[in-house]
Enzyme design. Structure first.
Site, short mmCIF file in Angstrom:
data_model
loop_
_atom_site.label_atom_id
_atom_site.label_comp_id
_atom_site.label_asym_id
_atom_site.label_seq_id
_atom_site.Cartn_x
_atom_site.Cartn_y
_atom_site.Cartn_z
N LYS A 292 0.87 -1.19 0.00
CA LYS A 292 0.00 0.00 0.00
C LYS A 292 0.90 1.23 0.00
O LYS A 292 2.03 1.17 0.47
CB LYS A 292 -0.87 0.02 1.27
N ASP B 97 -7.12 4.40 -4.29
CA ASP B 97 -7.76 4.28 -2.98
C ASP B 97 -8.35 5.67 -2.71
O ASP B 97 -8.60 6.42 -3.67
CB ASP B 97 -6.72 3.87 -1.90
#
Ligand code: NDP
Ligand code: 2IT
Length: 451
Positions: free
Chosen positions: A129, A169
């Site tokens: 991430k 995201d």
């Protein structure tokens, strides 16, 4: 929260000591460890090889400076992150988040959850991430482009089709992926489509990726309902957020016969008793990028409730609640309100939106609770389908891709329940998801030697 068993407590103590101040990372690791009791009792080989300790330590953490010039000619400074957490199953895979709250603890919690989520999809992808504390709100397209170009000017050396494949995201959608891909292509002189997912249709993107996380969450909730001999037909649904995940969760819930009566953003929420007008919501949020109050201004049946600590979208009565905004947005009191109002299913479209207190309240009240790492896995699963299409220089139809997505979500639901049964915690989706995802990664790590 229950006491951890004597094998797991020292592991958690070590996590707290080695990662000070990273509260969201502590929360995510603790939640996994809470499910690991039956696993360590049955599999001493994992403890012997220090698998849990290793899985909680990222393989690599990259932090970098992101300088850029705003429209007024001023130099701005942000911080960039990429945490490459685990590559036992495939290249690191996971989104980028641009939001002022981003710091290492948030990127690590998201990267950690991504490992197990990606394993559950059954696709060959590891976990990672990234993101930045950049705030896109109020920035012009040109500013967003210059920020993305500067971000990629450092990130490009760490990523690649076989290494690490970022996506979107919070705060990163099609526009940002375009600017990031353009800069990657320019620096490397490679049209390497598989280096990023969430690309536009026409330049390497996959149909259904935009809809995938929200649709997938509703498919998962639908499996829960089916297992209880029920369906979305005629149900009232409340959704938090009004971004990518929320909008497409609403779209699929409506398609399955439900009425979505409320959604939110960080400024407040709208209640629309007639059911959300999705065309208007998409125009306000996806095209005009405005605040949610603009929706209520233009729709007679809707009212806007401005956000404050005492108001919450979770006070709106519903049968099914889909938290699709951000971490820790639904706490114990919110959960009590949902239970009081007769809610029977909560499925997390966001990552870790329910606090541990909320999960406890819901579970004890008999509300079916689906954790994000299972319920929102449709987004990354469709990213893996995008990678498959890129690798074979092909593009699939909407219908075929959506069918694959639905099969994957049905499969994850079944695997959670089967695993929960096999480990003595029947019906517990949290334990089922954690154990099934963990075992798949742990077995790969054992096979690959001490890595
Ligand atoms: P978007 O940026 O498209 O939308 C985010 C929404 O949540 C906006 O309505 C935003 O409101 C709201 N929100 C964000 N932060 C906060 C906050 N601190 N307080 C209140 N509201 C907030 O993001 P996504 O829809 O893509 O992501 C939503 C969630 O889903 C995140 O948890 C993400 O990690 C998760 N997720 C996303 C996937 C994807 O494919 N995009 C896949 C799997 C999970 P505002 O505009 O006012 O900030
Ligand atoms: O949290 C997530 O799963 C995502 N933001 C999507 C990641 C991806 O690589 O598609």
């Amino acid at each position: 929260m229950t006491d951890l068993n004597p094998t797991l407590q020292p592991i958690f103590d070590e996590i707290l000591a080695r990662n000070p101040g990273e509260t969201e990372f502590h929360q995510a690791t603790r939640e996994l460890l809470d499910s690991m009791g039956p696993v360590v009792r049955r599999h001493p080989e994992y403890t012997d090889a220090a698998i849990i300790r290793r899985i909680c330590e990222p393989e690599r953490q990259i932090i970098f400076r992101v300088p850029w010039v705003d429209d007024a000619g001023q130099v701005q400074l942000n911080r960039g992150f990429r945490v490459e957490f685990n590559s036992a199953l495939g290249p690191y895979k996971g989104g980028l988040r641009f939001h002022p709250s981003v710091y290492l603890g948030i990127v690590k919690f998201l990267g950690f959850e991504q490992i197990f989520k990606n394993a559950l999809t059954g696709m060959p992808i590891g976990g990672g991430k990234g993101g930045s504390d950049f705030d896109p709100k109020g920035r012009s397209d040109a500013e967003v482009m210059r920020f993305c170009q500067s971000f990629m000017t450092e990130l490009y050396r760490h990523i690649g089709e076989y290494t690490d494949v970022p996506a979107g995201d919070i705060g990163v959608g099609g526009r940002e992926i375009g600017y990031l891909f353009g800069q990657y292509k320019r620096i490397t002189n490679r049209y390497e489509s598989g280096v990023l997912t969430g690309k536009g249709i026409g330049w390497g993107g996959s149909l259904v990726r935009t809809e995938a996380t929200g649709y997938g969450t509703v498919y998962f909730a639908n499996e829960i309902l089916k297992a209880r001999k029920s369906s979305f037909e005629g149900k009232t649904v409340v959704i938090s957020g009004s971004g990518n995940v929320a909008i497409y969760a609403a779209e699929k819930a409506i398609e399955l016969g439900a009425t979505v009566v409320a959604c939110s953003d960080s400024s407040g929420y709208v209640v629309d008793e007639k059911g959300l007008d999705l065309a208007l919501l998409k125009d306000v949020k996806e095209v005009r990028r405005e605040r949610l109050s603009a929706y209520a201004d233009e729709r007679e049946s809707a009212r806007f409730v401005a956000g404050s600590p005492t108001t919450s979208v979770w006070d709106v009565p519903c049968d099914i609640a889909l938290p699709c905004a951000t971490q820790n947005e639904l706490d114990g009191d919110h959960a009590l309100a949902l239970v009081r109002n007769g809610c029977t299913v909560v499925a997390e479209g966001a990552n870790m939106p329910c606090t541990p207190d909320a999960v406890k309240v819901l579970t004890e009240a008999g509300v079916a609770f689906a954790p994000g790492k299972a319920a929102n896995a449709g987004g990354v699963a469709t990213s893996a389908l995008e990678m498959q299409q890129n690798a074979s220089r092909d593009s699939w139809s909407f219908a075929h891709t959506e069918e694959r997505l639905e099969q994957i979500m049905v499969g994850i639901h079944a695997r959670c329940l089967e695993t929960a049964d096999a480990y003595g915690v029947p019906g517990n989706y949290v334990a089922g998801a954690n154990i099934a995802g963990f075992i798949q990664v742990a077995d790969a790590m054992l096979a690959l030697g001490v890595i």
